[in-house]
Scaffold this active site. Structure first.
Site, PDB file in Angstrom:
ATOM      1  CG  ASN A  41      -2.319  -0.509   0.888  1.00 28.26           C
ATOM      2  OD1 ASN A  41      -3.196   0.223   0.467  1.00 28.26           O
ATOM      3  ND2 ASN A  41      -2.498  -1.810   1.069  1.00 28.26           N
ATOM      4  NE  ARG A  42       6.557   2.459   2.915  1.00 24.62           N
ATOM      5  CZ  ARG A  42       7.749   2.494   3.505  1.00 24.62           C
ATOM      6  NH1 ARG A  42       8.206   1.410   4.136  1.00 24.62           N
ATOM      7  NH2 ARG A  42       8.484   3.586   3.475  1.00 24.62           N
ATOM      8  CG  ASN A  60      -8.407  -7.554  -1.011  1.00 27.94           C
ATOM      9  OD1 ASN A  60      -9.162  -8.466  -1.399  1.00 27.94           O
ATOM     10  ND2 ASN A  60      -7.314  -7.231  -1.665  1.00 27.94           N
ATOM     11  CB  CYS A 103      -8.139  -2.480   7.424  1.00 30.51           C
ATOM     12  SG  CYS A 103      -9.656  -1.513   7.262  1.00 30.51           S
ATOM     13  CB  SER A 104      -6.667  -0.129   3.347  1.00 23.78           C
ATOM     14  OG  SER A 104      -5.811  -1.235   3.099  1.00 23.78           O
ATOM     15  CG  ASP A 105      -9.762   2.951   2.370  1.00 25.57           C
ATOM     16  OD1 ASP A 105      -8.749   3.651   2.256  1.00 25.57           O
ATOM     17  OD2 ASP A 105     -10.238   2.285   1.433  1.00 25.57           O
ATOM     18  CG  ASP A 119     -14.797  -2.276   3.788  1.00 31.50           C
ATOM     19  OD1 ASP A 119     -16.024  -2.153   3.895  1.00 31.50           O
ATOM     20  OD2 ASP A 119     -14.148  -1.816   2.833  1.00 31.50           O
ATOM     21  CE  LYS A 172     -17.159   3.601  -0.300  1.00 31.46           C
ATOM     22  NZ  LYS A 172     -15.976   3.587  -1.196  1.00 31.46           N
TER      23      LYS A 172
END
Length: 635
Positions: free
Chosen positions: A294-295, A319, A381-383, A386, A423
């Site tokens: 993700n970097r 994911n 997590c990422s955002d 979720d 979302k």
């Protein structure tokens, strides 16, 4: 004349005939009436419609149901015509008002004299939800005078549109510092506290990934905020209660629970000095490889070197794309011809239970760190919308018995899923003007499945029953209620969804006895330590295999999605009518004796014919048992 029970505000748009049924499409549902049964499927529940064998329709639903060979048309042209109608009907709405939840609510208000009272009954689920933030702060014992403070920096969602307007942070963290932290976190989702353990003061916080990128950026205010959360826990310790015994699953008593699988990860000792901050656990739901990858997109993960007194652990959760594929495989396997020979291998290949196992292990790791070791935990997590709510909400259920009540579960869903911007519109596929199928994923359904696994292992520690969860799955997608519309609290306020739609909690309210668990034992303060192994998990048959539910021959229930108006009879009249009428006997041998004729009250017409055979079999078994007891006695 429409041969269906039409809902309030529901208008029929198409009406026609197939060879063996009457078929209609309303602005909410697809109705198909056969000679002795009816199928009702909400349009928003339908993911796709296909034509099979030229003359039959095949429907795939978002909650995993697959309706094969729906009805047979006489011509290929007629089948294609209805296929086009259904395809148009299930297309994404052009605007939120096109969803049936708005029409349903408008009709409800139109028939009521006192509009305000009607709205209060249909839309407001209760003060425990409306004032959840303030009530939770008091219930969990946050010291808002000296240690913690509620920041108004997100008033009118000016800092982060996917966060609630009130954010809980350490008292010495200024709004200016929070702004700097927001510039360093993905989507400006800063670390904020969402739970406090009353007995030891340890907290759970959540956020999104830091934007490290390939350049290895740092942010001093972010590092200061994370370490300050651990310091605040030491300044606001809880009241320790002795004698707390962990509650393990109801399965095999020899099965080891997974609470000790993280012993190497959380090896810090218990708090001995309340003034010394415990080592904060940063739980990254992703794998290390995914976090580093993700970097390249500007994200990344925390470096322990820059975050003193912190430990970073990666859980390796999949994911949304992997979960979506897994769910599609599961749906395909569950829609196969009954009793396929390769059922177990096919189920294993879906990896659905494996994904559930990892989620449960992550939640157990969080709850063990908080409860057993008194360590604060930061989850992301990422955002952060979720996998993060899956872990945090599940851990809160393990830790706090309040969230296992019907009232507390509503607060949990509203707080951790709706307020923090899961979302729902994109993940459930009913967001307007969005055609990207890659955004759809049953994240919330997967979490409800994990809750169902806990309910199976701890059947006496939840106030609600499985029917409560099943109904929540259905109305996550049905769009009859406005609770799960939109992608964020900001969006729901912008469209005034709260006031213009009904709440699903008006159906799943605590007063509805249909959803009460009769085995529930209130008053338990146990922390749950479930068994997380794949072999201890079960396929949720009520959702994925509803046709496998036992019922008498010749009474197949075709009413897959009954109208909401029939909810009161759904679990009482219809189910009770199917129960066999039986009579209890003190002595089965004497009851089957031909000298005492049996008055048949059973639904089985062949009971009397086989009565003598049963008696002979029981007598033979009784004789064998006596011989065995005599042999054991002699030994």
């Amino acid at each position: 004349q429409v041969p269906f029970t039409v809902l309030q505000g529901e208008g029929v748009e198409y009406l026609g005939h197939a060879n063996d049924a009457v078929i209609a499409i309303s602005n909410y549902r697809l109705h198909i009436k056969f000679k002795d049964s009816v199928i009702n499927v909400p349009l928003r529940m339908m993911e796709s419609v296909e034509c099979r064998d030229m003359f039959q329709l095949h429907i795939v639903c978002k909650d995993s149901k697959v309706i094969r060979y729906l009805c047979h048309f006489s011509t290929f042209k007629q089948c294609q015509e209805w296929l086009k109608r259904l395809t148009r009907a299930i297309a994404r709405p052009a605007k939120p008002e096109d969803l049936f939840a708005f029409a349903y609510h408008a009709w409800c208000l139109g028939v009521c004299v006192d509009e305000e009272d009607q709205h209060a009954h249909l839309c407001r689920p209760g003060d425990h939800v409306k004032y959840r933030f303030e009530m939770e702060l008091v219930r969990m014992g946050f010291d808002l005078q000296n240690v913690w403070r509620v920041s108004d920096i997100n008033n009118n969602y000016k800092l982060c549109s996917s966060y609630p307007q009130k954010l809980l942070v350490p008292v010495w963290i200024t709004d200016k510092e929070l702004e700097n932290v927001a510039s360093f976190r993905s989507w400006k989702r800063i670390p904020v506290v969402v739970y406090r353990h009353v007995r030891n003061g340890a907290v759970i916080a959540r956020c999104s990934q830091p934007e490290i990128s390939w350049w290895g950026w740092r942010n001093a205010d972010d590092e200061y905020l994370v370490t300050s959360i651990a310091k605040a826990c030491a300044l606001n310790p809880g009241v320790k209660v002795s004698g707390s015994v962990p509650h393990t699953g109801s399965g095999d008593s020899r099965e080891p629970c997974d609470a000790d699988f993280d012993s190497s990860l959380t090896a810090c000792s218990r708090v001995e000095n309340s003034g010394t901050p415990q080592k904060l656990l940063i739980l990254d739901a992703r794998s290390y490889t995914a976090a580093v990858a993700n970097r390249a997109k500007g994200g990344g993960c925390e470096c322990e070197e820059y975050y003193p007194n912190c430990e970073v652990v990666f859980m390796g959760m999949a994911n949304i794309h992997s979960i979506r594929n897994s769910f599609q495989y599961l749906r395909a396997v569950c829609s196969q011809v009954p009793d396929p020979s390769n059922w177990l291998s096919a189920l294993e290949s879906t990896k659905w239970l494996q994904h559930l196992s990892v989620m449960l292990k992550a939640a157990v790791l969080v709850s063990s760190a908080v409860d057993r070791e008194g360590r604060p935990v930061l989850v992301h997590c990422s955002d952060g919308w979720d996998r993060t709510p899956q872990i945090v909400a599940l851990a809160k259920i393990l830790l706090d018995p309040y969230y296992r009540t019907m009232e507390g579960f509503q607060v949990l869903v509203e707080s951790d899923w709706l307020d923090f911007g899961h979302k729902f519109g994109d993940r459930c596929g009913h967001q307007e003007k969005v055609e990207d199928q890659n955004e759809q994923c049953p994240v919330f359904l997967q979490w409800l499945d994990a809750v169902h696994q806990l309910l199976k292992q701890f059947p006496c520690l939840f106030e609600f029953n499985e029917a409560f969860l099943v109904k929540l799955v259905q109305h996550t997608y049905s769009c009859l209620y406005g609770t799960f519309l939109g992608n964020s609290p900001c969006e729901r306020e912008m469209h005034n969804i709260y006031k213009r739609t009904c709440s699903v909690w008006s159906l799943l309210r605590a007063g509805n006895k249909n959803f009460h668990n009769l085995l529930y034992m209130p008053g338990s303060e146990q922390v749950l330590h479930p068994v997380c192994h794949v072999r201890a998990l079960h396929v949720w048959t009520a959702v994925y295999l509803p046709a496998s539910s036992p019922h008498p021959l010749g009474q197949d229930d075709m009413d897959i999605y009954p109208p909401p108006g029939s909810q009161s009879q759904e679990f009482s009249g219809r189910c009770l009518d199917r129960l066999p009428k039986t009579r209890s006997m003190d002595d089965l041998l004497s009851a089957c004796d031909s000298s005492s004729p049996l008055t048949r009250t059973s639904s089985d017409p062949n009971l009397n014919n086989h009565c003598q055979e049963v008696r002979v079999g029981l007598e033979a078994r009784h004789t064998t048992t006596e011989g065995a007891e005599l042999y054991l006695g002699e030994g």
